[in-house]
Design a protein around this motif. Structure first.
Motif, PDB file in Angstrom:
ATOM      1  N   LEU A  20       0.844  -1.185   0.000  1.00 13.75           N
ATOM      2  CA  LEU A  20       0.000   0.000   0.000  1.00 13.75           C
ATOM      3  C   LEU A  20       0.880   1.236   0.000  1.00 13.75           C
ATOM      4  CD1 LEU A  20      -2.820  -0.970   2.521  1.00 13.75           C
ATOM      5  CD2 LEU A  20      -2.813  -1.148   0.033  1.00 13.75           C
ATOM      6  N   VAL A  21       0.557   2.170  -0.855  1.00 12.03           N
ATOM      7  CA  VAL A  21       1.353   3.380  -0.979  1.00 12.03           C
ATOM      8  C   VAL A  21       0.502   4.581  -0.575  1.00 12.03           C
ATOM      9  CG1 VAL A  21       0.759   3.679  -3.429  1.00 12.03           C
ATOM     10  CG2 VAL A  21       2.822   4.741  -2.520  1.00 12.03           C
ATOM     11  N   ALA A  22       1.105   5.493   0.188  1.00 12.83           N
ATOM     12  CA  ALA A  22       0.422   6.714   0.599  1.00 12.83           C
ATOM     13  C   ALA A  22       0.577   7.782  -0.478  1.00 12.83           C
ATOM     14  CB  ALA A  22       0.988   7.210   1.932  1.00 12.83           C
ATOM     15  N   SER A  23      -0.191   8.855  -0.336  1.00 21.25           N
ATOM     16  CA  SER A  23      -0.102   9.941  -1.313  1.00 21.25           C
ATOM     17  C   SER A  23       1.257  10.621  -1.203  1.00 21.25           C
ATOM     18  CB  SER A  23      -1.209  10.964  -1.067  1.00 21.25           C
ATOM     19  OG  SER A  23      -0.988  11.645   0.148  1.00 21.25           O
ATOM     20  N   HIS A  24       1.652  11.261  -2.265  1.00 14.84           N
ATOM     21  CA  HIS A  24       2.951  11.941  -2.285  1.00 14.84           C
ATOM     22  C   HIS A  24       2.988  13.062  -1.250  1.00 14.84           C
ATOM     23  CE1 HIS A  24       6.746  13.353  -3.929  1.00 14.84           C
ATOM     24  NE2 HIS A  24       6.244  14.576  -4.008  1.00 14.84           N
TER      25      HIS A  24
ATOM     26  N   MET B 201       5.654  13.378   1.857  1.00  8.43           N
ATOM     27  CA  MET B 201       6.490  14.548   2.093  1.00  8.43           C
ATOM     28  C   MET B 201       6.242  15.137   3.485  1.00  8.43           C
ATOM     29  SD  MET B 201       8.483  14.922  -0.478  1.00  8.43           S
ATOM     30  CE  MET B 201       8.537  13.121  -0.415  1.00  8.43           C
ATOM     31  N   LEU B 202       4.956  15.137   3.904  1.00 12.60           N
ATOM     32  CA  LEU B 202       4.640  15.643   5.235  1.00 12.60           C
ATOM     33  C   LEU B 202       5.292  14.778   6.308  1.00 12.60           C
ATOM     34  CD1 LEU B 202       3.100  17.523   7.147  1.00 12.60           C
ATOM     35  CD2 LEU B 202       1.114  15.987   6.920  1.00 12.60           C
ATOM     36  N   THR B 203       5.203  13.455   6.116  1.00 17.95           N
ATOM     37  CA  THR B 203       5.808  12.537   7.077  1.00 17.95           C
ATOM     38  C   THR B 203       7.313  12.729   7.138  1.00 17.95           C
ATOM     39  OG1 THR B 203       4.069  10.917   6.613  1.00 17.95           O
ATOM     40  CG2 THR B 203       6.039  10.106   7.722  1.00 17.95           C
ATOM     41  N   LEU B 204       7.930  12.874   5.974  1.00 16.63           N
ATOM     42  CA  LEU B 204       9.365  13.101   5.941  1.00 16.63           C
ATOM     43  C   LEU B 204       9.725  14.415   6.622  1.00 16.63           C
ATOM     44  CD1 LEU B 204      12.181  12.269   4.995  1.00 16.63           C
ATOM     45  CD2 LEU B 204      11.707  13.404   2.804  1.00 16.63           C
ATOM     46  N   GLY B 205       8.944  15.457   6.354  1.00 16.80           N
ATOM     47  CA  GLY B 205       9.214  16.753   6.966  1.00 16.80           C
ATOM     48  C   GLY B 205       9.085  16.716   8.477  1.00 16.80           C
ATOM     49  N   VAL B 206       8.023  16.049   8.956  1.00 19.09           N
ATOM     50  CA  VAL B 206       7.842  15.928  10.402  1.00 19.09           C
ATOM     51  C   VAL B 206       8.989  15.130  11.015  1.00 19.09           C
ATOM     52  CG1 VAL B 206       6.385  14.924  12.210  1.00 19.09           C
ATOM     53  CG2 VAL B 206       5.343  16.186  10.321  1.00 19.09           C
ATOM     54  N   GLY B 207       9.394  14.060  10.336  1.00 16.29           N
ATOM     55  CA  GLY B 207      10.493  13.244  10.841  1.00 16.29           C
ATOM     56  C   GLY B 207      11.788  14.024  10.923  1.00 16.29           C
ATOM     57  N   VAL B 208      12.061  14.812   9.881  1.00 15.70           N
ATOM     58  CA  VAL B 208      13.285  15.622   9.887  1.00 15.70           C
ATOM     59  C   VAL B 208      13.209  16.672  10.983  1.00 15.70           C
ATOM     60  CG1 VAL B 208      14.655  17.269   8.570  1.00 15.70           C
ATOM     61  CG2 VAL B 208      13.792  15.201   7.465  1.00 15.70           C
ATOM     62  N   GLY B 209      11.994  17.247  11.143  1.00 15.76           N
ATOM     63  CA  GLY B 209      11.827  18.245  12.203  1.00 15.76           C
ATOM     64  C   GLY B 209      12.062  17.665  13.586  1.00 15.76           C
TER      65      GLY B 209
END
Length: 726
Positions: free
Chosen positions: A679-683, A687-695
């Motif tokens: 299952l793939v999430a929306s782009h 990006m939001l998940t990656l941004g939150v993780g980096v934050g």
């Protein structure tokens, strides 16, 4: 695979440990594959997370990249695999969703075999950016309209008919042999294409698609969506000359090859032993060559059932060789019969061109001057009545010294009183694609090709995944055991046995044998039906087990062999079709001799024997298992059967990778082949998940820095004065 090894002790900084764990988890998410090992503290297993994310697909076969002197064909994925949202194609009209209207490209297209057509595949090929790949669900029943991904004129550039031989007959100008050929096998696709059987994997894909990718009441589906990832990255590019040059310039200790020549071994044997050590012309020796091909192919790698295109011909020749064995031993004709089984013929006549080259350059046990005539058995399993066709070359027949008419008359007379009629095409046409064409390129030789078609192929599934047992109407009554199926004589077996009898009698007569012996030459339908069962239904059967060496038994499978030629670097013992034909020909035409297993393996009949190996080959076979026991009574078979290289002269003899006279086909190498769904999430969400993780990571680093800088204050403990009294 990325491996993280982190130790945490009581003296370590807890904040640093948990930040490191966070970084590891983030890395696992980014790389999709990792194993986290931590023996003295918290253990993380990212691979178990991966197993929950992905469903691996086990029975998928890729289309791979092949190259020749001028270009490349086939398919490949990007180096990290291609990912696309799954879309099950229902009709050609449904392509619009994939090519233009679908909101979530790129798409991984799943199509039934009925939709695997040139029209649809070329539209997908031109759908740049919106097509990530395709998977074809192979039907259990053959398409009634026929299907052939080969060209309409097979091997047109390496046969005898050319601008210099007879331009009017070149490029199938007179007869289009494979009218159903759509040429898909010779197209290049810049995305991966896999085949999958209609089984549990296919059902999992369908359920995933129905559960996530179909909108309700025509609405657009929402994330998460079911996606597929296909890995089939190919190392070779451009053409054979380029990839072979790159093979040669690798200076590492363990050089990484990028492609390998296609090739295998030819199988040959003779009714009279030939000194295989002495190459070149044999004085006083005249040979009648009985030829056929061993290989086939399809659009997908290593899936080449070849029932009509290959098996029908070589089973007939094996049965004819068996029928001739006793007669040729008791009353050997003046000429020797040479049985030849050519490999790699689907790829510009690899095997036959190699043997002809070696004959012409005194590198084979005989030369072309020893060849009296050639009888080739082509596709012969689909005759609609008793009629078979005898094809010959109209150009060489214009030469009065090339007596083909007597050979045709011999075949016609051999068919008398049998359920076979040998007919000659009513109009002048070239030979069908055949190994005999490579002999004619070297010199004019009398010869014919026997086939079940007058002009266009009767085989509607030529060089495809559907040319299997069902194509030859090879069926068995219900409720038969495997051993009973092995013994059941089918109509196809009876028809091929009749043809084998005709071929055997014609070969004996063409070799100068006496007419009085012809009545003693008769092929056995039981032998034919056992071979058809082993080569088209189940290679791991009791008959095959008894005829192969003990070390080969593990290569017998509960499925039929595939007849794709493969690459020349494949170990010889792993070449199942070639080895099976070698062992069967040895058993059917050889003699059982009473010698030790050690001497048999050493190719000698006693301790002092140093000459027999030049005339004979020896193989120790398992033999039949004793009743109520698994122990077998092995024995040694002596025969004249041998192997010779079936690798194009363009490679190891001439080093001409751009040759126009010989096959230059190579197969690209790859690291691994893999397919999975998830299952793939929306782009945007990714990006939001990656941004939150980096934050969070940056915040954690900042917090860690602050805590570390104040550690002496935050983690100090108050001490009582040393002079305190109680």
């Amino acid at each position: 695979m990325i491996i993280f090894h982190f130790r945490f002790s009581e003296q370590g900084n807890p904040a640093l440990f948990f930040i490191s764990c966070f970084f590891i988890s983030l890395s696992c998410w980014l790389y999709h594959r990792c194993a986290c090992y931590q023996p003295e503290g918290l253990t993380l297993f990212c691979n178990s997370v991966e197993q929950k994310i992905y469903v691996e697909l086990n029975n998928m076969v890729p289309c791979v990249r092949l190259l020749n002197a001028t270009h490349q064909i086939g398919c490949q994925s990007s180096i990290s695999g291609d990912v696309g949202v799954i879309h099950v194609l229902e009709s050609e009209a449904n392509l619009e969703w994939v090519l233009s209207t679908g909101p979530n490209p790129p798409y991984m297209v799943i199509l039934e075999s009925a939709l695997f057509t040139r029209s649809i595949m070329m539209k997908l090929k031109n759908g740049t950016g919106r097509v990530a790949g395709a998977a074809v669900v192979v039907s259990k029943t053959n398409p009634a309209e026929g299907f052939s991904p080969h060209t309409k004129c097979p091997n047109e550039n390496t046969g005898v008919y050319s601008e210099s031989y007879d331009p009017t007959m070149a490029h199938c100008n007179v007869t289009v042999w494979n009218p159903l050929g759509n040429g898909l096998s010779y197209e290049e696709f810049d995305f991966p294409i896999f085949s999958l059987n209609d089984d549990n994997d296919t059902e999992a894909i369908r359920q995933c698609y129905l559960g996530y990718n179909l909108g309700v009441n025509g609405s657009t589906p929402e994330y998460p969506l079911c996606a597929m990832q296909l890995f089939s990255h190919m190392h070779a590019v451009t053409d054979t000359a380029t990839c072979m040059r790159r093979n040669d310039i690798n200076f590492s200790i363990n050089p990484e090859m990028v492609c390998d020549p296609l090739g295998d071994y030819n199988v040959w044997g003779s009714t009279k032993p030939l000194n295989n050590t002495a190459k070149g012309h044999k004085e006083g020796e005249s040979m009648v060559i009985a030829a056929t091909r061993l290989d086939s192919r399809s659009f997908f790698w290593d899936v080449a059932p070849g029932a009509e295109s290959a098996v029908s011909g070589f089973v007939t020749l094996l049965a004819a060789a068996h029928a001739l064995h006793n007669v040729t031993q008791e009353a050997h004709p003046p000429r020797t019969i040479l049985y030849t089984f050519f490999q790699g013929e689907a790829f510009d006549y690899i095997g036959s061109s190699r043997m002809v080259y070696e004959m012409d350059h005194k590198q084979f046990a005989i030369d072309l001057d020893n060849v009296h005539s050639v009888v080739e058995i082509g596709q012969v399993g689909l005759r609609s009545s008793s009629e078979l066709w005898v094809h010959s070359d109209p150009v060489s027949r214009r030469n009065n010294s090339i007596n083909v008419s007597s050979l045709i008359d011999t075949l016609k007379s051999a068919a008398m009183n049998l359920n076979v009629t040998m007919s000659v095409p009513s109009f002048s046409q070239p030979l069908p694609p055949s190994s005999f064409q490579r002999f004619l390129r070297a010199r004019p030789i009398p010869g014919v090709v026997i086939a079940d078609h007058q002009s266009a192929f009767s085989n509607r599934y030529y060089e495809s995944i559907y040319d299997k047992a069902a194509n030859l109407n090879l069926t068995y009554p219900a409720n038969l055991t495997e051993d009973e199926q092995l013994e059941f004589v089918t109509e196809t077996a009876n028809a091929l046995a009749d043809l084998a009898t005709v071929v055997a009698r014609a070969l004996y007569k063409q070799a100068g044998g006496a007419d009085a012996q012809l009545i003693n030459i008769k092929a056995e339908p039981k032998i034919v039906t056992q071979m058809l069962y082993g080569f088209l239904v189940r290679s791991n059967n009791t008959w095959f087990q008894a005829l192969v060496p003990p070390e080969f038994k593990n290569f017998l499978k509960p499925t039929p062999p595939d007849y794709y030629v493969g690459v020349s670097q494949t170990p010889s013992h792993a070449r199942t079709p070639t080895r099976l034909v070698q062992y069967l020909l040895a058993n059917l035409t050889g003699t059982t001799i009473n010698i030790t297993k050690e001497n048999c393996h050493s190719q000698k009949e006693n301790e002092q024997d140093t000459e027999s190996k030049h005339l004979y080959s020896y193989v120790w076979v398992q033999g039949v298992a004793s009743p109520n026991s698994t122990e077998r009574q092995g024995f040694c078979v002596r025969s004249s059967v041998r192997l010779s290289k079936a690798v194009s002269p363009a490679f190891d003899l001439l080093q001409e990778y751009s040759s126009k006279d010989y096959s230059t086909w190579t197969e690209s190498r790859w690291k691994f082949i893999k397919a999975r769904i998830f299952l793939v999430a929306s782009h945007d969400l990714e990006m939001l998940t990656l941004g939150v993780g980096v934050g969070i990571l940056l915040s954690s680093l900042l917090l860690t820095y602050i805590i570390s800088s104040k550690a002496d204050i935050l983690f100090s403990s108050g001490r009582e004065p040393a002079n305190a009294t109680y």
